[in-house]
Design a protein around this motif. Structure first.
Motif, PDB file in Angstrom:
ATOM      1  N   PRO A  26      28.849  79.087  21.913  1.00 21.80           N
ATOM      2  CA  PRO A  26      29.317  78.833  20.487  1.00 21.80           C
ATOM      3  C   PRO A  26      28.492  79.611  19.650  1.00 21.80           C
ATOM      4  O   PRO A  26      27.375  80.368  19.941  1.00 21.80           O
ATOM      5  CB  PRO A  26      28.905  77.443  20.226  1.00 21.80           C
ATOM      6  CG  PRO A  26      28.696  76.753  21.478  1.00 21.80           C
ATOM      7  CD  PRO A  26      28.412  77.971  22.399  1.00 21.80           C
ATOM      8  N   LYS A  27      29.155  80.395  18.582  1.00 25.64           N
ATOM      9  CA  LYS A  27      28.395  81.346  17.823  1.00 25.64           C
ATOM     10  C   LYS A  27      28.322  80.650  16.339  1.00 25.64           C
ATOM     11  O   LYS A  27      28.701  79.631  16.044  1.00 25.64           O
ATOM     12  CB  LYS A  27      29.486  82.404  17.328  1.00 25.64           C
ATOM     13  CG  LYS A  27      29.816  83.246  18.867  1.00 25.64           C
ATOM     14  CD  LYS A  27      28.325  83.776  19.126  1.00 25.64           C
ATOM     15  CE  LYS A  27      28.649  85.221  19.666  1.00 25.64           C
ATOM     16  NZ  LYS A  27      27.535  86.058  19.749  1.00 25.64           N
ATOM     17  N   GLY A  28      27.240  81.175  15.466  1.00 23.61           N
ATOM     18  CA  GLY A  28      27.326  80.955  14.303  1.00 23.61           C
ATOM     19  C   GLY A  28      26.588  79.504  14.215  1.00 23.61           C
ATOM     20  O   GLY A  28      25.820  79.119  14.999  1.00 23.61           O
ATOM     21  N   ASP A  56      13.563  81.762  13.819  1.00 29.14           N
ATOM     22  CA  ASP A  56      14.727  81.412  14.535  1.00 29.14           C
ATOM     23  C   ASP A  56      16.015  82.207  14.532  1.00 29.14           C
ATOM     24  O   ASP A  56      17.171  81.658  14.250  1.00 29.14           O
ATOM     25  CB  ASP A  56      14.858  79.888  14.335  1.00 29.14           C
ATOM     26  CG  ASP A  56      13.615  79.017  14.797  1.00 29.14           C
ATOM     27  OD1 ASP A  56      13.152  79.361  15.742  1.00 29.14           O
ATOM     28  OD2 ASP A  56      13.373  77.946  14.293  1.00 29.14           O
ATOM     29  N   ALA A  57      15.833  83.484  14.441  1.00 29.14           N
ATOM     30  CA  ALA A  57      16.923  84.412  14.073  1.00 29.14           C
ATOM     31  C   ALA A  57      17.958  84.546  15.257  1.00 29.14           C
ATOM     32  O   ALA A  57      17.230  84.565  16.561  1.00 29.14           O
ATOM     33  CB  ALA A  57      16.626  85.733  13.593  1.00 29.14           C
ATOM     34  N   THR A  58      19.085  84.561  15.233  1.00 27.50           N
ATOM     35  CA  THR A  58      20.047  84.837  16.302  1.00 27.50           C
ATOM     36  C   THR A  58      20.850  86.134  15.951  1.00 27.50           C
ATOM     37  O   THR A  58      20.592  86.625  14.821  1.00 27.50           O
ATOM     38  CB  THR A  58      21.194  83.694  16.758  1.00 27.50           C
ATOM     39  OG1 THR A  58      21.946  83.556  15.714  1.00 27.50           O
ATOM     40  CG2 THR A  58      20.416  82.558  17.091  1.00 27.50           C
ATOM     41  N   ASP A  59      22.065  86.518  16.469  1.00 25.90           N
ATOM     42  CA  ASP A  59      22.937  87.561  16.072  1.00 25.90           C
ATOM     43  C   ASP A  59      23.563  87.317  14.805  1.00 25.90           C
ATOM     44  O   ASP A  59      24.185  88.169  14.138  1.00 25.90           O
ATOM     45  CB  ASP A  59      23.489  88.411  17.154  1.00 25.90           C
ATOM     46  CG  ASP A  59      24.461  87.351  17.916  1.00 25.90           C
ATOM     47  OD1 ASP A  59      24.563  86.271  17.546  1.00 25.90           O
ATOM     48  OD2 ASP A  59      25.213  87.983  18.670  1.00 25.90           O
ATOM     49  N   ASP A  60      23.686  85.753  14.753  1.00 22.21           N
ATOM     50  CA  ASP A  60      24.429  85.715  13.411  1.00 22.21           C
ATOM     51  C   ASP A  60      23.984  84.477  12.452  1.00 22.21           C
ATOM     52  O   ASP A  60      24.717  83.940  11.719  1.00 22.21           O
ATOM     53  CB  ASP A  60      26.246  85.340  13.885  1.00 22.21           C
ATOM     54  CG  ASP A  60      25.998  84.287  14.793  1.00 22.21           C
ATOM     55  OD1 ASP A  60      25.028  83.666  15.311  1.00 22.21           O
ATOM     56  OD2 ASP A  60      27.347  84.066  15.579  1.00 22.21           O
ATOM     57  N   THR A  61      22.815  84.087  12.887  1.00 20.92           N
ATOM     58  CA  THR A  61      22.174  83.134  11.817  1.00 20.92           C
ATOM     59  C   THR A  61      20.608  83.440  12.003  1.00 20.92           C
ATOM     60  O   THR A  61      19.961  84.124  12.795  1.00 20.92           O
ATOM     61  CB  THR A  61      22.370  81.777  12.355  1.00 20.92           C
ATOM     62  OG1 THR A  61      21.753  81.782  13.713  1.00 20.92           O
ATOM     63  CG2 THR A  61      23.454  81.279  12.920  1.00 20.92           C
ATOM     64  N   VAL A  62      20.159  82.787  10.981  1.00 20.71           N
ATOM     65  CA  VAL A  62      18.727  83.068  10.584  1.00 20.71           C
ATOM     66  C   VAL A  62      18.079  81.777   9.727  1.00 20.71           C
ATOM     67  O   VAL A  62      18.940  81.343   8.853  1.00 20.71           O
ATOM     68  CB  VAL A  62      18.317  84.296   9.923  1.00 20.71           C
ATOM     69  CG1 VAL A  62      18.985  84.568   8.609  1.00 20.71           C
ATOM     70  CG2 VAL A  62      16.898  84.585  10.088  1.00 20.71           C
ATOM     71  N   VAL A  63      17.053  81.300  10.031  1.00 21.66           N
ATOM     72  CA  VAL A  63      16.451  80.304   8.949  1.00 21.66           C
ATOM     73  C   VAL A  63      15.419  81.122   7.959  1.00 21.66           C
ATOM     74  O   VAL A  63      14.558  81.708   8.522  1.00 21.66           O
ATOM     75  CB  VAL A  63      15.699  79.467   9.725  1.00 21.66           C
ATOM     76  CG1 VAL A  63      15.048  78.416   9.039  1.00 21.66           C
ATOM     77  CG2 VAL A  63      16.361  78.486  10.835  1.00 21.66           C
ATOM     78  N   LEU A  64      15.858  80.789   6.686  1.00 29.00           N
ATOM     79  CA  LEU A  64      14.962  81.292   5.446  1.00 29.00           C
ATOM     80  C   LEU A  64      14.072  80.516   5.073  1.00 29.00           C
ATOM     81  O   LEU A  64      14.532  79.424   4.838  1.00 29.00           O
ATOM     82  CB  LEU A  64      15.652  81.813   4.483  1.00 29.00           C
ATOM     83  CG  LEU A  64      16.713  83.112   4.749  1.00 29.00           C
ATOM     84  CD1 LEU A  64      17.448  83.464   3.726  1.00 29.00           C
ATOM     85  CD2 LEU A  64      16.021  84.459   5.434  1.00 29.00           C
ATOM     86  N   SER A  65      12.719  80.584   4.734  1.00 30.90           N
ATOM     87  CA  SER A  65      11.901  79.540   4.486  1.00 30.90           C
ATOM     88  C   SER A  65      11.474  79.995   2.756  1.00 30.90           C
ATOM     89  O   SER A  65      11.367  81.019   2.692  1.00 30.90           O
ATOM     90  CB  SER A  65      10.392  79.677   5.230  1.00 30.90           C
ATOM     91  OG  SER A  65      10.922  79.336   6.511  1.00 30.90           O
TER      92      SER A  65
END
Length: 144
Positions: A26-28, A56-65
């Motif tokens: 699954p993506k995103g 925790d970055a992937t090629d289409d998501t990232v967690v911003l703090s």
């Protein structure tokens, strides 16, 4: 000679038929569907100047703090170096990050002007979700 080529072709076809296609990952946000850390979708993250980290970055998501709050940001398509970004900047029309705004990523720690690999990428924000980093992450699935 012709018989040998036909026999090799039949063997190759049989080998392909014996290996079922692996299901696509699954993506995103869909990759976090069963993840307790994923919270409700939000329209925006205000005061973008106070975003102080990412993980925790992937090629289409990232967690911003942002202080003690985290947000999972999904971008459209693949942001080619998001999973390897050393720096991320926010490009928004206001002091809030929302759908349609952009994340600017760089794979260089030396700055946005000094890049290697894919260099600087501009990634369009698709969605934003609350993220609870303190919740338990799901156990990795065993490969079959």
């Amino acid at each position: 000679m012709r018989l040998i080529l036909l026999a090799l072709s039949a063997t190759a076809l049989a080998a392909c038929a014996a290996n079922p296609a692996t299901p696509s990952k699954p993506k995103g946000v869909a990759q976090f569907a069963e993840d307790a850390r994923l919270g409700e979708e939000t329209n925006k993250v205000c005061f973008t100047s106070t975003i102080d980290g990412f993980h925790d970055a992937t090629d289409d998501t990232v967690v911003l703090s942002k202080g003690n709050k985290d947000y999972l940001v999904e971008v459209f398509g693949n942001c080619f170096n998001l999973d390897q970004a050393q720096q991320i900047a926010v490009d928004s029309t206001s002091s809030c990050l929302s759908k349609g705004d952009h994340l600017i990523t760089s794979d260089s720690i030396a700055g946005f002007g000094n890049t290697s690999g894919f260099g600087v990428q501009r990634c369009t924000v698709k969605s934003i979700y609350a993220w609870d980093s303190k919740a338990k992450a799901p156990e990795p699935k065993e490969s079959e």
